[in-house]
Design a protein around this motif. Sequence first.
Motif, PDB file in Angstrom:
ATOM      1  N   THR A  39      -1.504   8.902  -4.166  1.00 11.24           N
ATOM      2  CA  THR A  39      -1.602  10.319  -3.817  1.00 11.24           C
ATOM      3  C   THR A  39      -1.021  11.128  -4.969  1.00 11.24           C
ATOM      4  O   THR A  39      -0.300  10.573  -5.811  1.00 11.24           O
ATOM      5  CB  THR A  39      -0.792  10.643  -2.542  1.00 11.24           C
ATOM      6  N   PRO A  40      -1.308  12.429  -5.011  1.00 10.58           N
ATOM      7  CA  PRO A  40      -0.700  13.246  -6.080  1.00 10.58           C
ATOM      8  C   PRO A  40       0.821  13.175  -6.079  1.00 10.58           C
ATOM      9  O   PRO A  40       1.452  13.188  -7.142  1.00 10.58           O
ATOM     10  CB  PRO A  40      -1.194  14.661  -5.751  1.00 10.58           C
ATOM     11  N   GLN A  41       1.433  13.088  -4.905  1.00  9.31           N
ATOM     12  CA  GLN A  41       2.891  13.008  -4.816  1.00  9.31           C
ATOM     13  C   GLN A  41       3.405  11.702  -5.416  1.00  9.31           C
ATOM     14  O   GLN A  41       4.416  11.683  -6.126  1.00  9.31           O
ATOM     15  CB  GLN A  41       3.342  13.121  -3.350  1.00  9.31           C
ATOM     16  N   ILE A  42       2.700  10.616  -5.137  1.00 12.10           N
ATOM     17  CA  ILE A  42       3.081   9.308  -5.702  1.00 12.10           C
ATOM     18  C   ILE A  42       2.905   9.323  -7.224  1.00 12.10           C
ATOM     19  O   ILE A  42       3.760   8.824  -7.964  1.00 12.10           O
ATOM     20  CB  ILE A  42       2.249   8.182  -5.068  1.00 12.10           C
ATOM     21  N   ASN A  89      12.337  -0.038  -9.073  1.00 11.86           N
ATOM     22  CA  ASN A  89      12.837  -1.413  -9.232  1.00 11.86           C
ATOM     23  C   ASN A  89      12.048  -2.180 -10.281  1.00 11.86           C
ATOM     24  O   ASN A  89      12.617  -2.944 -11.070  1.00 11.86           O
ATOM     25  CB  ASN A  89      12.806  -2.151  -7.893  1.00 11.86           C
ATOM     26  N   THR A  90      10.740  -1.974 -10.300  1.00 16.45           N
ATOM     27  CA  THR A  90       9.919  -2.654 -11.313  1.00 16.45           C
ATOM     28  C   THR A  90      10.166  -2.057 -12.694  1.00 16.45           C
ATOM     29  O   THR A  90      10.284  -2.787 -13.686  1.00 16.45           O
ATOM     30  CB  THR A  90       8.430  -2.540 -10.957  1.00 16.45           C
ATOM     31  N   ALA A  91      10.245  -0.727 -12.752  1.00 13.17           N
ATOM     32  CA  ALA A  91      10.491  -0.063 -14.039  1.00 13.17           C
ATOM     33  C   ALA A  91      11.818  -0.518 -14.640  1.00 13.17           C
ATOM     34  O   ALA A  91      11.905  -0.801 -15.838  1.00 13.17           O
ATOM     35  CB  ALA A  91      10.470   1.453 -13.867  1.00 13.17           C
ATOM     36  N   ASP A  92      12.849  -0.601 -13.807  1.00 17.71           N
ATOM     37  CA  ASP A  92      14.164  -1.034 -14.294  1.00 17.71           C
ATOM     38  C   ASP A  92      14.119  -2.468 -14.807  1.00 17.71           C
ATOM     39  O   ASP A  92      14.744  -2.794 -15.826  1.00 17.71           O
ATOM     40  CB  ASP A  92      15.207  -0.922 -13.178  1.00 17.71           C
ATOM     41  N   LEU A  93      13.378  -3.313 -14.115  1.00 14.13           N
ATOM     42  CA  LEU A  93      13.297  -4.724 -14.514  1.00 14.13           C
ATOM     43  C   LEU A  93      12.508  -4.890 -15.803  1.00 14.13           C
ATOM     44  O   LEU A  93      12.872  -5.709 -16.661  1.00 14.13           O
ATOM     45  CB  LEU A  93      12.671  -5.552 -13.382  1.00 14.13           C
ATOM     46  N   VAL A  94      11.437  -4.119 -15.961  1.00 17.09           N
ATOM     47  CA  VAL A  94      10.672  -4.163 -17.215  1.00 17.09           C
ATOM     48  C   VAL A  94      11.545  -3.677 -18.374  1.00 17.09           C
ATOM     49  O   VAL A  94      11.566  -4.284 -19.451  1.00 17.09           O
ATOM     50  CB  VAL A  94       9.390  -3.308 -17.110  1.00 17.09           C
ATOM     51  N   GLN A  95      12.285  -2.592 -18.135  1.00 12.19           N
ATOM     52  CA  GLN A  95      13.187  -2.063 -19.164  1.00 12.19           C
ATOM     53  C   GLN A  95      14.221  -3.101 -19.562  1.00 12.19           C
ATOM     54  O   GLN A  95      14.501  -3.311 -20.751  1.00 12.19           O
ATOM     55  CB  GLN A  95      13.871  -0.798 -18.645  1.00 12.19           C
ATOM     56  N   LYS A  96      14.795  -3.761 -18.585  1.00 14.75           N
ATOM     57  CA  LYS A  96      15.813  -4.780 -18.850  1.00 14.75           C
ATOM     58  C   LYS A  96      15.221  -5.977 -19.585  1.00 14.75           C
ATOM     59  O   LYS A  96      15.853  -6.556 -20.477  1.00 14.75           O
ATOM     60  CB  LYS A  96      16.436  -5.242 -17.531  1.00 14.75           C
ATOM     61  N   THR A  97      14.003  -6.341 -19.251  1.00 17.50           N
ATOM     62  CA  THR A  97      13.371  -7.531 -19.833  1.00 17.50           C
ATOM     63  C   THR A  97      12.838  -7.282 -21.234  1.00 17.50           C
ATOM     64  O   THR A  97      13.010  -8.115 -22.130  1.00 17.50           O
ATOM     65  CB  THR A  97      12.214  -8.015 -18.926  1.00 17.50           C
ATOM     66  N   ASN A 146       0.860  -1.182   0.000  1.00 22.36           N
ATOM     67  CA  ASN A 146       0.000   0.000   0.000  1.00 22.36           C
ATOM     68  C   ASN A 146       0.899   1.237   0.000  1.00 22.36           C
ATOM     69  O   ASN A 146       1.462   1.623   1.022  1.00 22.36           O
ATOM     70  CB  ASN A 146      -0.901  -0.012   1.238  1.00 22.36           C
ATOM     71  N   LEU A 147       1.030   1.874  -1.150  1.00 25.20           N
ATOM     72  CA  LEU A 147       2.030   2.930  -1.323  1.00 25.20           C
ATOM     73  C   LEU A 147       1.865   4.119  -0.379  1.00 25.20           C
ATOM     74  O   LEU A 147       2.860   4.611   0.169  1.00 25.20           O
ATOM     75  CB  LEU A 147       2.047   3.394  -2.783  1.00 25.20           C
ATOM     76  N   PRO A 148       0.658   4.647  -0.158  1.00 18.79           N
ATOM     77  CA  PRO A 148       0.537   5.814   0.734  1.00 18.79           C
ATOM     78  C   PRO A 148       0.985   5.543   2.172  1.00 18.79           C
ATOM     79  O   PRO A 148       1.232   6.501   2.925  1.00 18.79           O
ATOM     80  CB  PRO A 148      -0.960   6.144   0.674  1.00 18.79           C
ATOM     81  N   GLN A 149       1.087   4.282   2.553  1.00 12.52           N
ATOM     82  CA  GLN A 149       1.510   3.949   3.907  1.00 12.52           C
ATOM     83  C   GLN A 149       3.032   3.829   4.029  1.00 12.52           C
ATOM     84  O   GLN A 149       3.553   3.586   5.121  1.00 12.52           O
ATOM     85  CB  GLN A 149       0.854   2.636   4.351  1.00 12.52           C
ATOM     86  N   LEU A 150       3.739   4.001   2.918  1.00  5.79           N
ATOM     87  CA  LEU A 150       5.196   3.845   2.915  1.00  5.79           C
ATOM     88  C   LEU A 150       5.899   5.198   2.919  1.00  5.79           C
ATOM     89  O   LEU A 150       5.355   6.195   2.430  1.00  5.79           O
ATOM     90  CB  LEU A 150       5.639   3.071   1.666  1.00  5.79           C
ATOM     91  N   PRO A 151       7.127   5.255   3.440  1.00  4.49           N
ATOM     92  CA  PRO A 151       7.959   6.459   3.261  1.00  4.49           C
ATOM     93  C   PRO A 151       8.199   6.683   1.772  1.00  4.49           C
ATOM     94  O   PRO A 151       8.257   5.719   0.989  1.00  4.49           O
ATOM     95  CB  PRO A 151       9.262   6.099   3.986  1.00  4.49           C
ATOM     96  N   MET A 152       8.345   7.925   1.361  1.00  2.00           N
ATOM     97  CA  MET A 152       8.495   8.232  -0.056  1.00  2.00           C
ATOM     98  C   MET A 152       9.695   7.510  -0.668  1.00  2.00           C
ATOM     99  O   MET A 152       9.662   7.111  -1.836  1.00  2.00           O
ATOM    100  CB  MET A 152       8.611   9.743  -0.267  1.00  2.00           C
ATOM    101  N   LYS A 153      10.753   7.323   0.105  1.00  2.00           N
ATOM    102  CA  LYS A 153      11.920   6.613  -0.392  1.00  2.00           C
ATOM    103  C   LYS A 153      11.554   5.188  -0.800  1.00  2.00           C
ATOM    104  O   LYS A 153      11.996   4.682  -1.841  1.00  2.00           O
ATOM    105  CB  LYS A 153      13.019   6.582   0.670  1.00  2.00           C
ATOM    106  N   ASP A 154      10.719   4.510   0.015  1.00  2.00           N
ATOM    107  CA  ASP A 154      10.294   3.139  -0.304  1.00  2.00           C
ATOM    108  C   ASP A 154       9.348   3.126  -1.500  1.00  2.00           C
ATOM    109  O   ASP A 154       9.371   2.193  -2.310  1.00  2.00           O
ATOM    110  CB  ASP A 154       9.614   2.506   0.910  1.00  2.00           C
ATOM    111  N   VAL A 155       8.510   4.146  -1.604  1.00  2.00           N
ATOM    112  CA  VAL A 155       7.620   4.259  -2.771  1.00  2.00           C
ATOM    113  C   VAL A 155       8.450   4.343  -4.050  1.00  2.00           C
ATOM    114  O   VAL A 155       8.168   3.660  -5.046  1.00  2.00           O
ATOM    115  CB  VAL A 155       6.714   5.504  -2.649  1.00  2.00           C
ATOM    116  N   GLN A 156       9.470   5.178  -4.014  1.00  2.00           N
ATOM    117  CA  GLN A 156      10.343   5.343  -5.174  1.00  2.00           C
ATOM    118  C   GLN A 156      11.010   4.023  -5.560  1.00  2.00           C
ATOM    119  O   GLN A 156      11.125   3.698  -6.745  1.00  2.00           O
ATOM    120  CB  GLN A 156      11.402   6.412  -4.879  1.00  2.00           C
ATOM    121  N   GLU A 157      11.433   3.258  -4.575  1.00  2.08           N
ATOM    122  CA  GLU A 157      12.072   1.969  -4.850  1.00  2.08           C
ATOM    123  C   GLU A 157      11.081   0.980  -5.447  1.00  2.08           C
ATOM    124  O   GLU A 157      11.418   0.223  -6.369  1.00  2.08           O
ATOM    125  CB  GLU A 157      12.678   1.397  -3.563  1.00  2.08           C
TER     126      GLU A 157
END
Length: 471
Positions: A377-380, A353-361, A338-349
């Motif tokens: 959220t708007p920030q996310i 991490n998924t975007a990088d893996l999709v790009q690589k694949t 649940n992204l809004p419950q995470l620190p922004m740093k964890d949201v970014q990861e």
Amino acid sequence: MKKKWLGLGLLLPVFGIIIGVLSERVDKKESKAPSVNTYIKSVTLKDFSIEVMSENNENQILVNYPKTKSKKINQRLESFLRDELSSFKKASLENNLKEKGSFFQSFETYKLSSDIVSFKFNVLRKNSPLLQTESQVITKTYDLKEEKELQILDLLNEKEDLQSISKYLYDKFSKEQSPPTQKAKVVLQSGLKPVEKNFNTFVLDNDSLIFYFAPHQINMDTKAYTQVSLPLRELGEVVTPQILVGHLKEEAEKSKVKIPSAQQVRNKQLANKKLLALTFDDGPDPQTTPRLLSILKKENVPATFFVLGNRLALYPEIVKQEHALGHQVGSHTFNHLNLPQLPMKDVQEEIKNTADLVQKTLGIAPQGLRPPYGATTPQINEQAQTPIIQWSVDSLDWKSKNADQIEQVVMNEVYDGSIILMHDIYNSSVDGAARVIKKLKSQGYTFVTVNQLIEARGKLKNSQVYFNATR
């Protein structure tokens, strides 16, 4: 074969070089311009040098070819040259004449960016003094960073974009031939047919894609090559992002003339149809996803898969198959948190991490983000830097796990422009999807990917949230 650094002008009387004038138009007046008794001097740029190769034995040969800082590309250029000379010598021997033939080659250098360079080779062959001189333009474009040669399809977002370029040029030349005869139309249609061989003689300079069409390819009256320059700013919808370097991206966005991409053409054709998008979350799954893909292929239905990064890491071949079959692949984050419950740093990861893996694949970034549970959220959304895809019809397949109920829920709630939420990790969902597809087809719906749905009815923007795409 000897390499020699020679003054090119010394051998000109021997070769009697005659190069036809390149025509920039297809009209009859321009194409009949006389040839000139001159030669095109080899031109290179910084970081490239001119190599000279000459022979004066059985045949008279003077060849210029470029040398780059890439050993691999230099080997390919020399191999290309050897093949050309071998073909020339073989043809000369087959003529069985005592007189010497001649082969002359110069080149010009064009640079799009520090990574992308094109060479235009101007070739003159004469297998015997008794035969006519044959002129030819050959082009080579290289990605210096990747050390590979680029063909026309490597420059385009998709293969079908060649159709857009073909149509644009056909309309352009048809207007210049007024009124065009039926025979001229047939020649033009054939020469501009959207196949690679018709468009693979090209160079990229700092602001244009330049094609060279062979004599009679698009104009039955011309004996010279026809040069056509297309400004890259007009090709912004068609070419890949790597082509729009520096100022070109901004110019493409502002350009009043834009050649439409194949996707835009399809979107325009779709706009007034009854549309909907099937989406599947939480996969891939090694049992259920392949079965779903088989059904979608049989029914000729495109879908959108929002994959979890941790499952993509386990089953990359399944996601590659999704992409290869023409389905859209988006991100559902890495661990379904649940992204809004995470620190922004964890949201970014989770997103990165998924975007990088999709790009690589797949070699492309995820096409859209669906936040787990729809929670965001708007920030996310801003962090995602891709469209945020929600839904308007929840099949509740995760809750019922019953194909009958899945079918009933969807059919009760669906409407033109719907985005339907399902999952590809339950057998009941796959069964339900098969039923829903048949029912919706019978009601006249056309299935599209999420991006196709949104673009058919509006504009797709990064960080914007979409629930549906109604007219």
